[in-house]
Design an enzyme around this catalytic site. Sequence first.
Site, PDB file in Angstrom:
ATOM      1  N   HIS A 256      52.746  55.981  88.100  1.00 44.70           N
ATOM      2  CA  HIS A 256      52.625  56.861  86.937  1.00 44.70           C
ATOM      3  C   HIS A 256      53.977  57.040  86.252  1.00 44.70           C
ATOM      4  O   HIS A 256      54.105  56.848  85.031  1.00 44.70           O
ATOM      5  CB  HIS A 256      52.075  58.214  87.393  1.00 44.70           C
ATOM      6  CG  HIS A 256      51.918  59.226  86.313  1.00 44.70           C
ATOM      7  ND1 HIS A 256      50.707  59.504  85.713  1.00 44.70           N
ATOM      8  CD2 HIS A 256      52.824  60.044  85.699  1.00 44.70           C
ATOM      9  CE1 HIS A 256      50.873  60.428  84.780  1.00 44.70           C
ATOM     10  NE2 HIS A 256      52.159  60.789  84.761  1.00 44.70           N
ATOM     11  N   GLU A 257      54.985  57.401  87.042  1.00 43.43           N
ATOM     12  CA  GLU A 257      56.307  57.630  86.452  1.00 43.43           C
ATOM     13  C   GLU A 257      56.932  56.324  85.946  1.00 43.43           C
ATOM     14  O   GLU A 257      57.699  56.336  84.976  1.00 43.43           O
ATOM     15  CB  GLU A 257      57.226  58.308  87.456  1.00 43.43           C
ATOM     16  CG  GLU A 257      56.753  59.680  87.934  1.00 43.43           C
ATOM     17  CD  GLU A 257      56.474  60.666  86.807  1.00 43.43           C
ATOM     18  OE1 GLU A 257      57.062  60.509  85.709  1.00 43.43           O
ATOM     19  OE2 GLU A 257      55.655  61.578  87.010  1.00 43.43           O
ATOM     20  N   HIS A 260      55.973  55.901  82.397  1.00 43.09           N
ATOM     21  CA  HIS A 260      56.893  56.635  81.520  1.00 43.09           C
ATOM     22  C   HIS A 260      58.220  55.888  81.388  1.00 43.09           C
ATOM     23  O   HIS A 260      58.750  55.715  80.287  1.00 43.09           O
ATOM     24  CB  HIS A 260      57.176  58.029  82.095  1.00 43.09           C
ATOM     25  CG  HIS A 260      56.058  58.999  81.965  1.00 43.09           C
ATOM     26  ND1 HIS A 260      55.493  59.343  80.758  1.00 43.09           N
ATOM     27  CD2 HIS A 260      55.409  59.741  82.912  1.00 43.09           C
ATOM     28  CE1 HIS A 260      54.543  60.253  80.949  1.00 43.09           C
ATOM     29  NE2 HIS A 260      54.471  60.501  82.253  1.00 43.09           N
ATOM     30  N   GLU A 286      52.002  59.764  77.969  1.00 43.83           N
ATOM     31  CA  GLU A 286      50.998  59.829  79.030  1.00 43.83           C
ATOM     32  C   GLU A 286      50.031  58.652  78.966  1.00 43.83           C
ATOM     33  O   GLU A 286      49.486  58.236  79.987  1.00 43.83           O
ATOM     34  CB  GLU A 286      50.241  61.149  78.969  1.00 43.83           C
ATOM     35  CG  GLU A 286      51.050  62.336  79.420  1.00 43.83           C
ATOM     36  CD  GLU A 286      51.554  62.223  80.853  1.00 43.83           C
ATOM     37  OE1 GLU A 286      50.835  61.640  81.697  1.00 43.83           O
ATOM     38  OE2 GLU A 286      52.671  62.684  81.122  1.00 43.83           O
TER      39      GLU A 286
END
Length: 491
Positions: A256-257, A260, A286
């Site tokens: 997830h990170e 980003h 997101e």
Amino acid sequence: MTAYKELMAFQHTTEALGQVAGRLGWDQETMMPRGAASQRAEEMAAMETVLHARRTDPKIADWLDQIKDTTLDEVGQAQMRHIRKSYARSLKVPSDLAAQIAKVTSRSQGLWAQAREDEDVESFLPVLQEVVDLKRQEGQALAQGADVYDAMIDDYEPEMTAGELQDMFQAMRPRLVALRAAVLEATAPAALTGQFPADKQMKLTRQLARTFGYDMASGRVDKAVHPFSSGSGQDVRITTRTSDFDPFNCFYSTIHEVGHGCYEQNINPEYLLTPLGQGVSMGVHESQSRIYENQLGRSKAFTGWLFDQMNDMFGDFGSESADAFYGTVNRMQNGYIRTEADEVQYNLHIMLRFDLERALMSGDLAVGDLEAAWNDRFLADFGYAVDKPSNGVLQDVHWSVGLFGYFPTYALGNVYAGCLHQTLREDIPNLDDDLGKGDTSSATTWLKENLQQYGGLRAPQATIAHASRMQPSPDPLLDYLEQKFGALYDL
């Protein structure tokens, strides 16, 4: 053009100082000794004072008056759009208020972490009240008589309103609730059991970061209480966390990170330390983290590859096959934690927070009543009671640092990701062949070329529309979820 060059040189320094302030925040959550909290609060306030002075410098108004946007190319016009908006916003917020918010939220973050560890809501409420009061003042200054919460949302998702989000969530909820009910009535895949050493988790999680294209030469992976990403351009850092009995928490927080982080790393280097040199909004941000984590990272093809990596790292960890492992990764189950929620229930967690923080900002909900309101709403939405504060109102860092208006962008990011994924699959019909080999490059290159490289060039929804060739809509996301979980649970 002289005025434009002078303004951009001034802005370059402001952006650089903003990155330094961000690095202070990263350090606070990862390596700063606990005893430094009060001094760090003073440092953050000092940095915000300097930044606010630069953002409201009268020279900016002089330069803006001299610059005719029509004489600039698309990039120049976009730079001016961001600078004009930032300047107008900064003028509305008094310098002492901006500094006080930075100081109090820095202190509040440490108090939240301790309260979460101690399961002690009462110890956190006084500083949360300070944060709420300060953010209301800021929101009122920005709104200038209009809706305060809309003004807050605009900081994270320009051109979006609470009313639009409310309409979107109301449209999504019936299909999500119906799918959730059907899945929970079906036979669930086996849960993961066993113990997974933290050092091995971190070794595999760094491999996963590289697998998804994260440039470790311009980044690093550390641990934090709440995973986050920080920075842009040539210094983009991410964090994760480990749990001996739940390696998915580590692996999927990392992926997830990385979404980003890759967004920030892949922006056109010509935009470095300019307003265009960072993600255009949190909703678009997101969309990247969620598509990396879910549509790619939780796909049947990729989990087949991850199954082999798990076996190599941990030996026989109890999952009998790649197919069984795919079910385990995507298993829907009761749970309290937003960041650990499956794709179907995740948005329901966001809707809860959206309604509560909107009520907090309007004054309809008192800070002292927040825990009870959370617990009542959670019971109503999920059908079981919160067992402890760290699984309830204390689980997220966001309110402690004043990020009101941020939470709805998570669900909006899911919607955006649904649109992007549909078009990505159309453009790369053999994507699963690559993912099955642990090769994400065709997907991540598509995202870089169609979205990430542009940074803040276009407005958020225009960014998604350009990449996905459709206007943002929740339908692709809901269709994807119904198809995926319908097949997985034989509905």
